[in-house]
Design a protein around this motif. Structure first.
Motif, PDB file in Angstrom:
ATOM      1  N   ALA A   1       0.987  66.649  75.602  1.00 45.35           N
ATOM      2  CA  ALA A   1       1.335  67.791  74.758  1.00 45.35           C
ATOM      3  C   ALA A   1       1.169  69.112  75.516  1.00 45.35           C
ATOM      4  CB  ALA A   1       0.480  67.788  73.491  1.00 45.35           C
ATOM      5  N   SER A   2       0.121  69.207  76.329  1.00 45.76           N
ATOM      6  CA  SER A   2      -0.091  70.425  77.119  1.00 45.76           C
ATOM      7  C   SER A   2       1.020  70.610  78.139  1.00 45.76           C
ATOM      8  CB  SER A   2      -1.448  70.372  77.820  1.00 45.76           C
ATOM      9  OG  SER A   2      -2.506  70.383  76.883  1.00 45.76           O
ATOM     10  N   VAL A   3       1.448  69.512  78.748  1.00 48.95           N
ATOM     11  CA  VAL A   3       2.542  69.588  79.723  1.00 48.95           C
ATOM     12  C   VAL A   3       3.825  70.044  79.034  1.00 48.95           C
ATOM     13  CG1 VAL A   3       3.991  68.221  81.275  1.00 48.95           C
ATOM     14  CG2 VAL A   3       1.509  67.882  81.262  1.00 48.95           C
ATOM     15  N   ARG A   4       4.115  69.496  77.860  1.00 47.69           N
ATOM     16  CA  ARG A   4       5.314  69.903  77.116  1.00 47.69           C
ATOM     17  C   ARG A   4       5.267  71.383  76.728  1.00 47.69           C
ATOM     18  NH1 ARG A   4       4.605  64.951  74.489  1.00 47.69           N
ATOM     19  NH2 ARG A   4       6.165  63.399  75.132  1.00 47.69           N
ATOM     20  N   SER A   5       4.081  71.874  76.398  1.00 50.42           N
ATOM     21  CA  SER A   5       3.962  73.274  75.987  1.00 50.42           C
ATOM     22  C   SER A   5       4.329  74.227  77.114  1.00 50.42           C
ATOM     23  CB  SER A   5       2.536  73.562  75.501  1.00 50.42           C
ATOM     24  OG  SER A   5       1.612  73.608  76.584  1.00 50.42           O
ATOM     25  N   LEU A   6       4.361  73.736  78.339  1.00 50.98           N
ATOM     26  CA  LEU A   6       4.734  74.540  79.501  1.00 50.98           C
ATOM     27  C   LEU A   6       6.222  74.420  79.815  1.00 50.98           C
ATOM     28  CD1 LEU A   6       1.638  73.679  81.733  1.00 50.98           C
ATOM     29  CD2 LEU A   6       2.086  75.837  80.539  1.00 50.98           C
ATOM     30  N   GLY A   7       6.969  73.704  78.975  1.00 50.54           N
ATOM     31  CA  GLY A   7       8.399  73.541  79.170  1.00 50.54           C
ATOM     32  C   GLY A   7       8.778  72.358  80.024  1.00 50.54           C
TER      33      GLY A   7
END
Length: 229
Positions: free
Chosen positions: A61-67
């Motif tokens: 989820a953290s990786v996705r939040s960075l695009g």
């Protein structure tokens, strides 16, 4: 050394007890600052971010939040069972990645190098699959202040005993409530750890630490150069 079966055996405990309730990015629930380190060191971007040793996929989820688009590999089928729904993942050896040369813009290694006795080979594989200009982010147990030689029983101090230079695998741990007393850990002294990045042809660009009062985590950002040095 820690085996795949060892993580298979503790996968449910890891997901349901060890990780339960942790929200990376919150100072209260993330005392080591892992969420902040991940965001700062990886940064915003596009395309695939390959997480080696993705475990149960808690960082997706953290990786996705960075695009970015998280994709993972891990040796443990038990851990990957909990990763379903969090990110696409495959069972694979991080030292033999089923990924094409120069095909991904980012690789993430999050709190896993102590589980990988062949970590220098893992870094070499990460360099192989990275595109020129691609980024590798390593966030792991701090080699200077954690391990079988470090006692964190006192929250205000760390007692360091013999063993830092041994570079060995051990199940020694100051607590029976963590992972290391169950699956063990491989230790690399700081010069060997950093030297493995440069030996893989990566250029070290940034460093950070997490945890107080004595750092428990070391973060490294490295870049694959556009041309061989």
């Amino acid at each position: 050394m820690a085996s795949t079966a060892a993580y298979d055996e503790i996968a449910d405990w890891y997901e349901e007890e060890f990780i339960a309730g942790q929200r990376y990015g919150s100072g209260r629930d993330d005392p080591l600052g892992l969420g902040g380190l991940l965001r700062d060191m990886l940064g915003e971007g596009e395309g695939t971010c390959l997480e080696i040793g993705c475990g149960t996929g808690i960082h997706a989820a953290s990786v996705r939040s960075l695009g970015r688009t998280p994709v993972g590999v891990d040796l443990s089928g038990g851990m990957l069972r909990h990763a379903r729904g969090r990110l696409p993942a495959a069972r694979a050896d991080a030292a033999r990645l089923p990924v094409l040369d120069a095909s991904v813009p980012a690789v993430l290694a999050m709190m896993v190098h102590t589980d990988m006795p062949r970590y220098p080979a893992v870094l070499a594989e990460a360099a192989r699959v990275l595109r020129p200009g691609g980024v590798l982010v390593h966030i792991g147990v701090h080699p200077c202040f954690c391990g079988g030689f470090a006692d964190r029983g006192d929250p205000d101090a760390v007692v360091i005993g013999p063993g830092y230079l041994d570079g060995h695998w051990t199940k020694a741990s100051w607590t029976d409530g963590g992972v290391r007393d169950k699956v063990g850990a491989t230790h690399l002294p700081l010069p060997e750890l950093l030297g493995a990045f440069t030996a893989a042809g990566l250029v070290l660009s940034r460093f950070a630490e997490g945890g107080r009062p004595t750092p428990a985590v070391l973060a490294v950002r490295a870049v694959k150069p556009h041309r061989a040095r």
